[in-house]
Design a protein around this motif. Structure first.
Motif, PDB file in Angstrom:
ATOM      1  N   PHE A  21       4.813  10.243  34.225  1.00 50.70           N
ATOM      2  CA  PHE A  21       5.849   9.591  33.408  1.00 50.70           C
ATOM      3  C   PHE A  21       5.490   9.585  31.930  1.00 50.70           C
ATOM      4  O   PHE A  21       6.367   9.555  31.066  1.00 50.70           O
ATOM      5  N   ALA A  22       4.199   9.625  31.613  1.00 51.51           N
ATOM      6  CA  ALA A  22       3.792   9.539  30.210  1.00 51.51           C
ATOM      7  C   ALA A  22       4.003  10.902  29.532  1.00 51.51           C
ATOM      8  O   ALA A  22       3.832  11.945  30.171  1.00 51.51           O
ATOM      9  N   PRO A  23       4.388  10.907  28.263  1.00 47.06           N
ATOM     10  CA  PRO A  23       4.786  12.168  27.627  1.00 47.06           C
ATOM     11  C   PRO A  23       3.683  13.234  27.534  1.00 47.06           C
ATOM     12  O   PRO A  23       3.938  14.401  27.844  1.00 47.06           O
ATOM     13  N   ALA A  60     -13.062  10.478  22.443  1.00 48.22           N
ATOM     14  CA  ALA A  60     -11.677  10.030  22.239  1.00 48.22           C
ATOM     15  C   ALA A  60     -11.020  10.936  21.205  1.00 48.22           C
ATOM     16  O   ALA A  60     -11.686  11.430  20.292  1.00 48.22           O
ATOM     17  N   ASN A  61      -9.723  11.161  21.352  1.00 51.91           N
ATOM     18  CA  ASN A  61      -9.037  11.995  20.354  1.00 51.91           C
ATOM     19  C   ASN A  61      -7.996  11.213  19.555  1.00 51.91           C
ATOM     20  O   ASN A  61      -7.238  11.782  18.797  1.00 51.91           O
ATOM     21  N   ARG A  62      -7.954   9.900  19.800  1.00 50.72           N
ATOM     22  CA  ARG A  62      -7.079   9.072  18.962  1.00 50.72           C
ATOM     23  C   ARG A  62      -7.869   7.868  18.476  1.00 50.72           C
ATOM     24  O   ARG A  62      -8.871   7.485  19.092  1.00 50.72           O
ATOM     25  N   THR A  63      -7.409   7.275  17.396  1.00 45.75           N
ATOM     26  CA  THR A  63      -8.090   6.115  16.815  1.00 45.75           C
ATOM     27  C   THR A  63      -7.043   5.052  16.517  1.00 45.75           C
ATOM     28  O   THR A  63      -5.999   5.350  15.935  1.00 45.75           O
TER      29      THR A  63
HETATM   30  N1  GSH Z   1      -3.394  13.782  21.258  1.00 47.79           N
HETATM   31  C1  GSH Z   1      -3.445  13.377  22.638  1.00 47.79           C
HETATM   32  C2  GSH Z   1      -2.659  12.115  22.841  1.00 47.79           C
HETATM   33  C3  GSH Z   1      -2.650  11.686  24.302  1.00 47.79           C
HETATM   34  C4  GSH Z   1      -2.015  10.325  24.506  1.00 47.79           C
HETATM   35  O1  GSH Z   1      -1.667   9.635  23.552  1.00 47.79           O
HETATM   36  N2  GSH Z   1      -1.889   9.941  25.773  1.00 47.79           N
HETATM   37  C5  GSH Z   1      -1.332   8.654  26.118  1.00 47.79           C
HETATM   38  C6  GSH Z   1      -0.277   8.830  27.178  1.00 47.79           C
HETATM   39  S1  GSH Z   1       1.095   9.775  26.577  1.00 47.79           S
HETATM   40  C7  GSH Z   1      -2.431   7.789  26.708  1.00 47.79           C
HETATM   41  O2  GSH Z   1      -3.256   8.248  27.464  1.00 47.79           O
HETATM   42  N3  GSH Z   1      -2.452   6.510  26.361  1.00 47.79           N
HETATM   43  C8  GSH Z   1      -3.425   5.586  26.872  1.00 47.79           C
HETATM   44  C9  GSH Z   1      -3.362   4.292  26.141  1.00 47.79           C
HETATM   45  O3  GSH Z   1      -2.513   4.128  25.270  1.00 47.79           O
HETATM   46  O4  GSH Z   1      -4.193   3.432  26.454  1.00 47.79           O
HETATM   47  C10 GSH Z   1      -2.944  14.495  23.530  1.00 47.79           C
HETATM   48  O5  GSH Z   1      -2.054  15.233  23.078  1.00 47.79           O
HETATM   49  O6  GSH Z   1      -3.435  14.650  24.647  1.00 47.79           O
END
Ligand code: GSH
Length: 272
Positions: A21-23, A60-63
């Motif tokens: 479901f997640a994008p 991790a790839n997000r901050t």
């Molecule tokens: N840049 C990453 C972003 C991935 C991402 O943001 N995934 C979200 C789901 S769409 C996630 O895992 N979120 C976990 C959270 O917010 O704790 C990619 O393209 O894989």
């Protein structure tokens, strides 16, 4: 569901029955199915993503705005090459490189352009996430998940972020306009001709719509490229997490383009 494939796809667990479901995981699911690569899915609770990535040694790839690393999915692990890739766009580059005999996700010399398109689409759709008023998270963990998100957004409860009816209506209009801009890419008109997507309004505007050029359901015709999966993945997320009547509203825009596109992606949507 195949259980002995060399490639493992880590996806975020939904409420039962398990489904994507997640994008960002949707982007990877569509890519793997399109390429016809055998794989198995490991469903991971959103609460366990950090520990899983730390255990596998994937950074991790997000901050988050306060500087905290944010661990995310999708991630793939390939038992043949021993590689682990933990970002949806890097996964595309990896799959086209490691599986050269399968259909290409990226057409020649489009990696940079598609990366920019990916970032842009993430921004456009994220801006309208307030329209997703349901959640596909497992009810067993949903309270804890919502508390985690509230903490991230610096509010005591997500209810504090609920939109008023007026804000919601404004967001619908903004979303329709944003998807209208995107429609210009599908119709190959460039960036100025609003008449190619306005299906409502004055009679004059409507008659202006004749003579446009339509490429078809996908950006470049009948065969999708990864850019189509980026858009499709986001649409599938909205389809999953919007109430049906709101999703139907989206499907009524731009000559019904988005509902038709999501239906066309069914052939690459199997949960393996
Ligand atoms: N840049 C990453 C972003 C991935 C991402 O943001 N995934 C979200 C789901 S769409 C996630 O895992 N979120 C976990 C959270 O917010 O704790 C990619 O393209 O894989």
């Amino acid at each position: 569901m195949s259980t002995n494939a060399a490639l493992t796809f880590y996806d975020i667990a939904s409420a039962p029955p398990l489904k994507t479901f997640a994008p960002n995981p949707w982007k990877t699911r569509l890519a793997l199915n399109f390429k016809g690569i055998p794989y198995q899915t490991k469903w991971v609770s959103v609460l366990d993503i950090s520990s899983l990535r730390e255990e596998l040694g994937v950074r991790a790839n997000r901050t988050l705005p306060d500087g905290t690393p944010l661990h995310t999915l999708p991630m793939i692990q390939d038992a043949v090459t021993k590689e682990i890739v933990g970002d949806s766009f890097e996964i595309v580059l990896y799959l086209d490189r490691a599986y050269p005999d399968s259909p290409k996700l990226l057409r020649p010399y489009t990696a940079g352009l598609t990366a920019a398109f990916n970032a842009h689409m993430d921004e456009v759709f994220t801006k309208h996430l307030g329209l997703c008023t349901r959640t596909s998270f497992d009810p067993a963990v949903v309270e804890e998940v919502m508390a985690m998100f509230a903490k991230r957004f610096g509010v005591s409860s997500l209810a504090d972020m609920q939109l008023s009816n007026e804000q919601r209506e404004d967001m619908f209009v903004s979303f329709e306009v944003a998807l209208g801009e995107l429609t210009k890419a599908y119709n190959h008109t460039g960036g100025t001709a609003d008449r190619v997507w306005r299906t409502t309004g004055t009679a004059k505007e409507q008659t202006q719509r004749s003579g446009r050029e339509s490429a078809g359901l996908f950006l470049d015709g009948e065969e999708p490229a990864y850019a189509d999966f980026i858009v499709g993945a986001w649409l599938k997320h909205f389809e999953a997490d919007m109430v049906p009547k709101d999703w139907e509203r989206v499907c009524s825009w731009q000559d019904g383009r988005w509902g038709k596109m999501v239906a066309a992606l069914d052939q690459w949507s199997e949960m393996k």
